[in-house]
Design a protein around this motif. Structure first.
Motif, PDB file in Angstrom:
ATOM      1  N   TRP A 108      59.136  99.155  66.222  1.00  0.00           N
ATOM      2  CA  TRP A 108      60.602  99.046  66.332  1.00  0.00           C
ATOM      3  C   TRP A 108      61.031  97.592  66.248  1.00  0.00           C
ATOM      4  CZ3 TRP A 108      62.732  96.685  70.828  1.00  0.00           C
ATOM      5  CH2 TRP A 108      64.138  96.685  70.904  1.00  0.00           C
ATOM      6  N   LEU A 109      60.362  96.720  66.999  1.00  0.00           N
ATOM      7  CA  LEU A 109      60.732  95.308  66.985  1.00  0.00           C
ATOM      8  C   LEU A 109      60.487  94.689  65.610  1.00  0.00           C
ATOM      9  CD1 LEU A 109      60.392  92.588  69.572  1.00  0.00           C
ATOM     10  CD2 LEU A 109      59.165  92.235  67.426  1.00  0.00           C
ATOM     11  N   MET A 110      59.343  94.964  65.006  1.00  0.00           N
ATOM     12  CA  MET A 110      59.036  94.385  63.703  1.00  0.00           C
ATOM     13  C   MET A 110      60.020  94.860  62.638  1.00  0.00           C
ATOM     14  SD  MET A 110      56.525  92.245  64.040  1.00  0.00           S
ATOM     15  CE  MET A 110      56.043  91.983  62.341  1.00  0.00           C
ATOM     16  N   SER A 111      60.463  96.109  62.744  1.00  0.00           N
ATOM     17  CA  SER A 111      61.382  96.640  61.745  1.00  0.00           C
ATOM     18  C   SER A 111      62.723  95.924  61.764  1.00  0.00           C
ATOM     19  CB  SER A 111      61.596  98.145  61.959  1.00  0.00           C
ATOM     20  OG  SER A 111      62.372  98.401  63.122  1.00  0.00           O
ATOM     21  N   LEU A 142      62.321  79.793  68.982  1.00  0.00           N
ATOM     22  CA  LEU A 142      61.341  78.883  69.580  1.00  0.00           C
ATOM     23  C   LEU A 142      59.970  79.545  69.589  1.00  0.00           C
ATOM     24  CD1 LEU A 142      60.414  76.437  71.272  1.00  0.00           C
ATOM     25  CD2 LEU A 142      61.326  77.595  73.290  1.00  0.00           C
ATOM     26  N   PHE A 143      59.967  80.891  69.755  1.00  0.00           N
ATOM     27  CA  PHE A 143      58.708  81.638  69.765  1.00  0.00           C
ATOM     28  C   PHE A 143      58.206  81.935  68.352  1.00  0.00           C
ATOM     29  CE2 PHE A 143      59.509  83.501  74.269  1.00  0.00           C
ATOM     30  CZ  PHE A 143      59.347  82.224  74.796  1.00  0.00           C
ATOM     31  N   GLY A 144      58.795  81.284  67.370  1.00  0.00           N
ATOM     32  CA  GLY A 144      58.220  81.195  66.034  1.00  0.00           C
ATOM     33  C   GLY A 144      57.517  79.859  65.858  1.00  0.00           C
ATOM     34  N   LEU A 145      57.475  79.080  66.955  1.00  0.00           N
ATOM     35  CA  LEU A 145      56.792  77.783  66.965  1.00  0.00           C
ATOM     36  C   LEU A 145      55.667  77.747  67.992  1.00  0.00           C
ATOM     37  CD1 LEU A 145      59.983  75.513  66.955  1.00  0.00           C
ATOM     38  CD2 LEU A 145      58.484  75.944  64.996  1.00  0.00           C
ATOM     39  N   THR A 147      53.548  80.139  71.314  1.00  0.00           N
ATOM     40  CA  THR A 147      53.114  81.522  71.541  1.00  0.00           C
ATOM     41  C   THR A 147      52.805  81.792  73.009  1.00  0.00           C
ATOM     42  OG1 THR A 147      50.855  80.825  70.998  1.00  0.00           O
ATOM     43  CG2 THR A 147      52.173  81.789  69.225  1.00  0.00           C
ATOM     44  N   PRO A 148      53.808  82.024  73.842  1.00  0.00           N
ATOM     45  CA  PRO A 148      53.541  82.348  75.247  1.00  0.00           C
ATOM     46  C   PRO A 148      52.941  83.739  75.404  1.00  0.00           C
ATOM     47  CG  PRO A 148      55.866  82.561  74.782  1.00  0.00           C
ATOM     48  CD  PRO A 148      55.239  81.977  73.551  1.00  0.00           C
ATOM     49  N   ALA A 149      52.135  83.907  76.436  1.00  0.00           N
ATOM     50  CA  ALA A 149      51.580  85.221  76.742  1.00  0.00           C
ATOM     51  C   ALA A 149      52.718  86.188  77.076  1.00  0.00           C
ATOM     52  CB  ALA A 149      50.621  85.119  77.931  1.00  0.00           C
ATOM     53  N   GLY A 150      52.494  87.455  76.783  1.00  0.00           N
ATOM     54  CA  GLY A 150      53.502  88.467  77.057  1.00  0.00           C
ATOM     55  C   GLY A 150      54.529  88.603  75.960  1.00  0.00           C
ATOM     56  N   GLN A 151      54.317  87.907  74.841  1.00  0.00           N
ATOM     57  CA  GLN A 151      55.284  87.926  73.735  1.00  0.00           C
ATOM     58  C   GLN A 151      54.593  88.148  72.392  1.00  0.00           C
ATOM     59  OE1 GLN A 151      58.549  87.858  73.935  1.00  0.00           O
ATOM     60  NE2 GLN A 151      58.696  87.536  76.131  1.00  0.00           N
ATOM     61  N   SER A 157      56.753  88.653  65.060  1.00  0.00           N
ATOM     62  CA  SER A 157      57.915  88.815  64.180  1.00  0.00           C
ATOM     63  C   SER A 157      58.537  87.480  63.814  1.00  0.00           C
ATOM     64  CB  SER A 157      58.956  89.720  64.845  1.00  0.00           C
ATOM     65  OG  SER A 157      59.563  89.095  65.967  1.00  0.00           O
ATOM     66  N   LYS A 158      58.638  86.575  64.771  1.00  0.00           N
ATOM     67  CA  LYS A 158      59.326  85.315  64.510  1.00  0.00           C
ATOM     68  C   LYS A 158      58.456  84.332  63.731  1.00  0.00           C
ATOM     69  CE  LYS A 158      63.241  86.469  66.302  1.00  0.00           C
ATOM     70  NZ  LYS A 158      64.414  86.629  65.421  1.00  0.00           N
ATOM     71  N   PHE A 159      57.138  84.368  63.921  1.00  0.00           N
ATOM     72  CA  PHE A 159      56.260  83.591  63.056  1.00  0.00           C
ATOM     73  C   PHE A 159      56.314  84.144  61.634  1.00  0.00           C
ATOM     74  CE2 PHE A 159      54.639  81.437  66.684  1.00  0.00           C
ATOM     75  CZ  PHE A 159      53.904  80.341  66.224  1.00  0.00           C
ATOM     76  N   ALA A 160      56.422  85.465  61.507  1.00  0.00           N
ATOM     77  CA  ALA A 160      56.532  86.073  60.178  1.00  0.00           C
ATOM     78  C   ALA A 160      57.802  85.620  59.472  1.00  0.00           C
ATOM     79  CB  ALA A 160      56.497  87.599  60.298  1.00  0.00           C
ATOM     80  N   VAL A 161      58.914  85.560  60.199  1.00  0.00           N
ATOM     81  CA  VAL A 161      60.171  85.065  59.615  1.00  0.00           C
ATOM     82  C   VAL A 161      60.007  83.626  59.147  1.00  0.00           C
ATOM     83  CG1 VAL A 161      62.565  84.421  60.144  1.00  0.00           C
ATOM     84  CG2 VAL A 161      61.668  86.633  60.908  1.00  0.00           C
ATOM     85  N   ARG A 162      59.353  82.831  59.964  1.00  0.00           N
ATOM     86  CA  ARG A 162      59.128  81.427  59.606  1.00  0.00           C
ATOM     87  C   ARG A 162      58.286  81.306  58.338  1.00  0.00           C
ATOM     88  NH1 ARG A 162      55.333  77.540  63.373  1.00  0.00           N
ATOM     89  NH2 ARG A 162      55.249  75.723  62.005  1.00  0.00           N
TER      90      ARG A 162
END
Length: 271
Positions: A108-111, A142-145, A147-151, A157-162
């Protein structure tokens, strides 16, 4: 890129950064095709933007619905005649460690956070290429830069967007279409409040994580929107929104493997 008298398509326009961006663009004289899943909040944003004298169309949209996205360009052209700017801002959040998160919630989130960005770019790129000057703006995090645990899902998804945005920019170097990727830090939106959590996480733990997240979400959305708009006008390839995004981007480059040890140590010291 000048936004006055241009046409911008903006997803996630009903609240948060999306609403603030709609108002900032309207103030600059940009006409708007606004999309959001929530029709009531979409209508509120549209009313605010129309008050600034620009043409605004409303498009209720589930960005994860590929057929609906494929039909959107024709609807926008019918209202505005052209498209100069595509801003993929819609996004959701999902907390929990990887082994806690269900397959359904991960997908769901990735979509929404990634697949919809690709689908929107595929749908609107032919129209953008018809313009003398055009731009795609994809909102990562910021979480495309870092990588905290629990995310795991959100970071994926946000690294993929980047990565998608950076590669697309290079593919379009010889065209009239520029690509900007945006990394907001802690902006005071409702994303943490509306985030999904695994069923195995207790209500007390959910509240604790929500309180911690909300303490970090401090920048007012209008300020974030102004930073993003300035980046669009300056044809920036990457826009870092907030001191937290700038500092942590620098730290990740300096210590790409071990930066989290330093952050964990600071967090323990502050606790």
């Amino acid at each position: 890129m000048q936004t006055k008298d241009r046409v911008a398509v903006l997803t996630g326009a009903g609240s948060g950064i999306g609403r603030a961006l709609a108002n900032a663009l309207a103030r600059s004289g940009c006409n708007l095709a606004l999309a959001d899943l929530n029709q009531d909040s979409l209508a509120e944003t549209a009313t605010q933007a129309r008050a600034m004298g620009v043409r605004v169309s409303e498009h209720p949209l589930d960005v994860s619905d590929r057929a609906a996205v494929a039909a959107l360009p024709a609807a926008v052209i019918a209202e505005h005649g052209s498209v100069d700017l595509l801003i993929n801002n819609a996004g959701v959040a999902l907390g929990g460690n990887f082994d806690q998160v269900s397959v359904e919630n991960f997908d769901w989130l990735m979509s929404i956070n990634f697949d919809a960005v690709v689908t929107m770019c595929r749908a609107f790129l032919p129209l953008l290429k018809q313009r003398p000057e055009a731009r795609i703006v994809n909102v990562s995090s910021l979480f495309g830069l870092i990588t905290p645990a629990g995310q795991t899902a959100y970071c994926a998804s946000k690294f993929a967007v980047r990565g998608f945005s950076n590669a697309l920019r290079l593919e379009l170097l010889d065209s009239n279409v520029g690509v900007t990727v945006v990394h907001p830090g802690g902006v005071a939106t409702s994303i943490a409040t509306s985030a999904r959590s695994p069923e195995t996480v207790s209500e007390a733990e959910k509240q604790q994580k929500l309180d911690r997240a909300n303490r970090l979400l401090r920048m007012p959305p209008p300020k974030a929107a102004q930073i993003i708009l300035k980046g669009i006008e300056r044809d920036k390839a990457r826009v870092l929104v907030g001191n937290d995004a700038r500092i942590l981007s620098w730290l990740e480059r300096l210590m790409p493997v071990n930066y989290w040890r330093l952050l964990a140590g600071l967090a323990t010291k502050d606790a």
